[in-house]
Design a protein around this motif. Structure first.
Motif, PDB file in Angstrom:
ATOM      1  N   ILE A   7     -30.558 -71.970 -37.996  1.00 57.72           N
ATOM      2  CA  ILE A   7     -31.451 -73.145 -37.929  1.00 57.72           C
ATOM      3  C   ILE A   7     -32.095 -73.241 -36.547  1.00 57.72           C
ATOM      4  O   ILE A   7     -33.289 -73.532 -36.421  1.00 57.72           O
ATOM      5  CB  ILE A   7     -30.667 -74.437 -38.257  1.00 57.72           C
ATOM      6  N   THR A   8     -31.277 -72.974 -35.520  1.00 60.37           N
ATOM      7  CA  THR A   8     -31.803 -73.004 -34.141  1.00 60.37           C
ATOM      8  C   THR A   8     -32.912 -71.972 -33.978  1.00 60.37           C
ATOM      9  O   THR A   8     -33.944 -72.242 -33.347  1.00 60.37           O
ATOM     10  CB  THR A   8     -30.673 -72.738 -33.129  1.00 60.37           C
ATOM     11  N   ALA A   9     -32.725 -70.777 -34.514  1.00 57.81           N
ATOM     12  CA  ALA A   9     -33.736 -69.719 -34.412  1.00 57.81           C
ATOM     13  C   ALA A   9     -35.012 -70.114 -35.141  1.00 57.81           C
ATOM     14  O   ALA A   9     -36.126 -69.827 -34.680  1.00 57.81           O
ATOM     15  CB  ALA A   9     -33.182 -68.417 -34.975  1.00 57.81           C
ATOM     16  N   ILE A  10     -34.863 -70.795 -36.291  1.00 52.72           N
ATOM     17  CA  ILE A  10     -36.042 -71.248 -37.045  1.00 52.72           C
ATOM     18  C   ILE A  10     -36.817 -72.286 -36.228  1.00 52.72           C
ATOM     19  O   ILE A  10     -38.047 -72.226 -36.144  1.00 52.72           O
ATOM     20  CB  ILE A  10     -35.607 -71.824 -38.411  1.00 52.72           C
ATOM     21  N   ILE A  11     -36.089 -73.258 -35.636  1.00 59.47           N
ATOM     22  CA  ILE A  11     -36.739 -74.288 -34.800  1.00 59.47           C
ATOM     23  C   ILE A  11     -37.471 -73.633 -33.638  1.00 59.47           C
ATOM     24  O   ILE A  11     -38.619 -73.974 -33.331  1.00 59.47           O
ATOM     25  CB  ILE A  11     -35.702 -75.301 -34.289  1.00 59.47           C
ATOM     26  N   PHE A  12     -36.803 -72.660 -33.013  1.00 60.15           N
ATOM     27  CA  PHE A  12     -37.403 -71.941 -31.875  1.00 60.15           C
ATOM     28  C   PHE A  12     -38.702 -71.263 -32.313  1.00 60.15           C
ATOM     29  O   PHE A  12     -39.738 -71.374 -31.645  1.00 60.15           O
ATOM     30  CB  PHE A  12     -36.401 -70.913 -31.356  1.00 60.15           C
ATOM     31  N   SER A  13     -38.684 -70.596 -33.440  1.00 56.29           N
ATOM     32  CA  SER A  13     -39.859 -69.854 -33.926  1.00 56.29           C
ATOM     33  C   SER A  13     -40.991 -70.788 -34.297  1.00 56.29           C
ATOM     34  O   SER A  13     -42.165 -70.542 -33.968  1.00 56.29           O
ATOM     35  CB  SER A  13     -39.461 -68.994 -35.137  1.00 56.29           C
ATOM     36  N   ILE A  14     -40.661 -71.885 -35.005  1.00 56.49           N
ATOM     37  CA  ILE A  14     -41.697 -72.832 -35.427  1.00 56.49           C
ATOM     38  C   ILE A  14     -42.400 -73.436 -34.204  1.00 56.49           C
ATOM     39  O   ILE A  14     -43.630 -73.551 -34.171  1.00 56.49           O
ATOM     40  CB  ILE A  14     -41.081 -73.941 -36.310  1.00 56.49           C
ATOM     41  N   LEU A  39     -29.507 -70.487 -28.554  1.00 57.91           N
ATOM     42  CA  LEU A  39     -29.461 -69.075 -28.974  1.00 57.91           C
ATOM     43  C   LEU A  39     -28.762 -68.217 -27.923  1.00 57.91           C
ATOM     44  O   LEU A  39     -27.977 -67.319 -28.269  1.00 57.91           O
ATOM     45  CB  LEU A  39     -30.890 -68.563 -29.197  1.00 57.91           C
ATOM     46  N   ALA A  40     -29.038 -68.504 -26.622  1.00 60.27           N
ATOM     47  CA  ALA A  40     -28.387 -67.733 -25.552  1.00 60.27           C
ATOM     48  C   ALA A  40     -26.885 -67.974 -25.555  1.00 60.27           C
ATOM     49  O   ALA A  40     -26.091 -67.026 -25.403  1.00 60.27           O
ATOM     50  CB  ALA A  40     -28.980 -68.128 -24.197  1.00 60.27           C
ATOM     51  N   ALA A  41     -26.482 -69.237 -25.778  1.00 55.87           N
ATOM     52  CA  ALA A  41     -25.045 -69.551 -25.818  1.00 55.87           C
ATOM     53  C   ALA A  41     -24.381 -68.865 -27.000  1.00 55.87           C
ATOM     54  O   ALA A  41     -23.258 -68.330 -26.890  1.00 55.87           O
ATOM     55  CB  ALA A  41     -24.858 -71.069 -25.905  1.00 55.87           C
ATOM     56  N   GLY A  42     -25.055 -68.853 -28.165  1.00 59.06           N
ATOM     57  CA  GLY A  42     -24.505 -68.188 -29.344  1.00 59.06           C
ATOM     58  C   GLY A  42     -24.379 -66.689 -29.149  1.00 59.06           C
ATOM     59  O   GLY A  42     -23.402 -66.068 -29.579  1.00 59.06           O
ATOM     60  N   PHE A  43     -25.380 -66.081 -28.477  1.00 58.98           N
ATOM     61  CA  PHE A  43     -25.352 -64.644 -28.224  1.00 58.98           C
ATOM     62  C   PHE A  43     -24.198 -64.277 -27.290  1.00 58.98           C
ATOM     63  O   PHE A  43     -23.477 -63.296 -27.526  1.00 58.98           O
ATOM     64  CB  PHE A  43     -26.683 -64.206 -27.613  1.00 58.98           C
TER      65      PHE A  43
END
Length: 636
Positions: free
Chosen positions: A491-498, A476-480
């Protein structure tokens, strides 16, 4: 290589009269690590700890007397010799003790005389051929000091009484003198003393032996003491063969006693336990069978032995190239039996970090040569340290080529110039940190899988869910930073949240189970999540120090060259080269030490803290270096 060598717990019940010979044979193999047999003996009735036998106690007495002898005569046992029986050992020790006792008594007497003589000469000694301490019938002898200008006055006052006046020495305008008068004139002399200001010489020692003769006496005493010391040392040569034999017997006695302390006994049997490598099972079994055909023996895998994992000794399993890095792991702790041994990972990470922070061909060559000299000139642990220094030297040389640096003189690098490509260096160091932390997470998960702790596999601070939070957070940091979105980021954000929610609710459930209350559980769960995120962030950022020290290394070179140029421009060219040499020595010693500490810190606190589970002891077998005939001679 990734785990300690597999061990077996060997338990054996042997007839008591075969115990010593069986233990001796096991110790001769060099793979038997004695263990307290109480764990096994609890299954047998009427068992008690081993108690020292009469013969063993007699050998203990011989050992104490033998130590006093060898300390006195300076005896060093040779590498190979036969063993001695008890009677031969006792008679020899007694004979040497008698000789030593006479020599030592004579030496002590001479030493006392020497001490007294040296103490005498350290004082203010005056020679007088007549004893002043003896009781004389008709004369009275007295000595003291008067002012030099009162000598004529004293002579005039003594003119009317028989006397002898003997000036001994003059110093600081005072005269030390002896006066001999008749006993009937002592009263008159006392009045004269008051009149001339007589001072008693309390610091003077009067000797009836001349000073030069006293010095000769001291030299003779020293020569006699040297001769006695030579005679004492000669005992070592005269009795060398038998002393070597006694030393062999005492070594057998010591090792057997050390092993027997772990055994238990009944009226007719001895129970012994010990750790052996898995591949030595057949050898150990044959030794027990040949020593006592009716013995009962069992071999239990360490993990099934009932002994807690931290109590099982650890036998490292590395080749000679990786073995030096055991020094780094051992300084932190011993990896628990059955867990991952990080030595190989440390070898890779330590060398990469050191080279990156201290990359220079010239400095690396200095470390390499130093390490090779240590390997050549030292033994045991220092040889391992020498190998380690050689390895970091090679790593520095490799990175010196990558950076293009030879004692700070720059050339075309194979990779980057740290001072010109700072952003590349920073990204490389942070990426390395991410890889090392990831390795720590995988090793931690592996440890829990090995120990069948499935809950910790998922919910430990360095477990699977925490790892997914870390990796998803990096994504997420790299994408930002790259200002990219899309399905992958979602998908990465969903995995992070779960994963965050899974860790949160696991912590909350644990708090509720422990009856801490819902409010406390919520607070602890939030703090737990915060600690995991901040911990990974701090650990990752910590690897920036690699690039910082790489820049610092080049900065030192720039400073040295700049000051050297100033010296040249100031007309002090003769100081320029010495300054550059001293500057490089400074970098090698100070910065080399600091970089070494930083490599240890990054491994210990950022890497090991993720997965390392400590044990308590290393596998250290008792080794008895004696042949079968020597053992028979000792046991006979």
């Amino acid at each position: 290589m990734f785990q300690a060598e597999k061990l077996l717990l060997m338990n054996a019940v042997i007839r008591k009269n075969r115990a010593s010979s069986t233990l001796a044979r096991l110790l001769r193999t060099g793979f038997f690590h004695p263990f307290d047999a109480n764990v096994f003996s609890s299954r047998i009735e009427q068992v008690k700890p081993w108690q020292q036998e009469y013969e063993s106690a007699r050998w203990d007495t011989i050992a104490q007397r033998f130590k006093k002898i060898v300390d006195e005569i300076g005896f060093l046992p040779s590498a190979s010799a036969e063993s001695a029986g008890y009677i031969e050992a006792e008679s020899t020790v007694e004979e040497i003790e008698e000789i030593l006792e006479a020599l030592i008594e004579k030496r002590n007497n001479l030493q006392q005389k020497l001490t007294d003589s040296e103490a005498l000469l350290s004082k203010r000694v005056v020679y007088l051929p007549i004893s002043v301490k003896a009781e004389h019938t008709f004369i009275h002898i007295e000595y003291g000091e008067i002012q030099a200008d009162k000598m004529s006055v004293l002579e005039n006052l003594l003119v009317n009484i028989p006397h002898v006046l003997i000036p001994a020495e003059t110093r600081n305008r005072s005269v030390l003198l002896f006066v001999v008068v008749l006993k009937k004139d002592v009263g008159t002399f006392e009045k004269i003393k008051k009149e001339i200001g007589w001072i008693s010489a309390v610091d003077v020692v009067v000797s009836d032996i001349p000073i030069e003769e006293q010095k000769l006496k001291i030299e003779r005493l020293k020569d006699e003491i040297k001769k006695i010391n030579a005679d004492i040392r000669e005992i070592s040569n005269r009795y060398r063969n038998i002393l070597d034999k006694i030393a062999v017997s005492l070594n057998i006695h010591q090792k057997l006693n050390q092993a027997k302390k772990h055994t238990y006994i009944t009226e007719t049997t001895t129970i012994l336990s010990g750790w052996i490598p898995e591949q030595e099972k057949q050898s150990a079994s044959e030794i027990i069978k040949n020593s006592d055909p009716v013995a009962h023996t069992e071999f239990i895998p360490a993990e099934l032995s009932g002994v807690s994992a931290e109590e099982i000794p650890v036998k490292m399993n590395h080749n000679r190239f990786i073995k030096p890095f055991e020094l780094i792991v051992g300084t932190y702790g011993i990896p628990r039996y059955g867990t991952i041994d990080p030595t190989l990972f440390v070898a890779i990470s330590f060398l990469l970090m050191f080279g990156a922070m201290f990359g220079d061909i010239g400095h690396g060559a200095v470390f390499l040569v130093t390490g090779l000299l240590m390997l050549w000139r030292t033994k045991n642990g220092l040889r391992q340290a020498g190998a380690l220094v050689s390895y970091v030297g090679l790593s520095s040389i490799v990175f010196g080529f990558l950076y293009g640096s030879f004692f700070g003189i720059e050339f075309n690098p194979l990779w980057i110039n740290p001072m010109e490509d700072i952003s590349v260096l920073f990204r490389a160091c942070v990426s390395f940190g991410v890889l090392l932390l990831t390795a720590g997470i995988f090793l931690n998960i592996t440890n829990f899988v090995i120990n069948k702790d499935i809950r910790s596999v998922f919910f430990d601070k360095a477990g699977l869910f925490s790892g997914l939070v870390y990796w998803a957070g990096i994504g997420l940091a790299a994408g930002f930073i790259a200002k990219r979105g899309g399905a992958v980021i979602k998908i990465t954000a969903i995995i992070f949240s779960i994963c965050i929610l899974a860790i949160f609710f696991n912590s909350l459930i644990n708090s509720v189970r422990e009856k801490e209350g819902m409010l406390v559980g919520l607070i602890e769960s939030f703090l737990h999540i915060f600690e995991i995120i901040i911990g990974y962030l701090a650990n990752t950022v910590s690897f920036i120090r690699i690039s910082a020290f790489a820049l610092n290394h080049f900065g030192f070179f720039m400073t040295i060259f700049a000051i050297s140029d100033i010296l040249k421009n100031a007309g002090m060219s003769g100081l320029s080269i010495p300054f550059m040499v001293l500057g490089n020595i400074f970098i090698l010693l100070l910065e080399g030490l600091v970089v070494m500490i930083q490599c240890l810190r990054l491994n210990y606190y950022e890497f090991f803290s993720r997965f390392f589970i400590p044990g308590k002891s290393l596998y250290q077998p008792l080794v008895l270096k004696a042949n079968s005939e020597d053992i028979k001679q000792y046991l006979s």
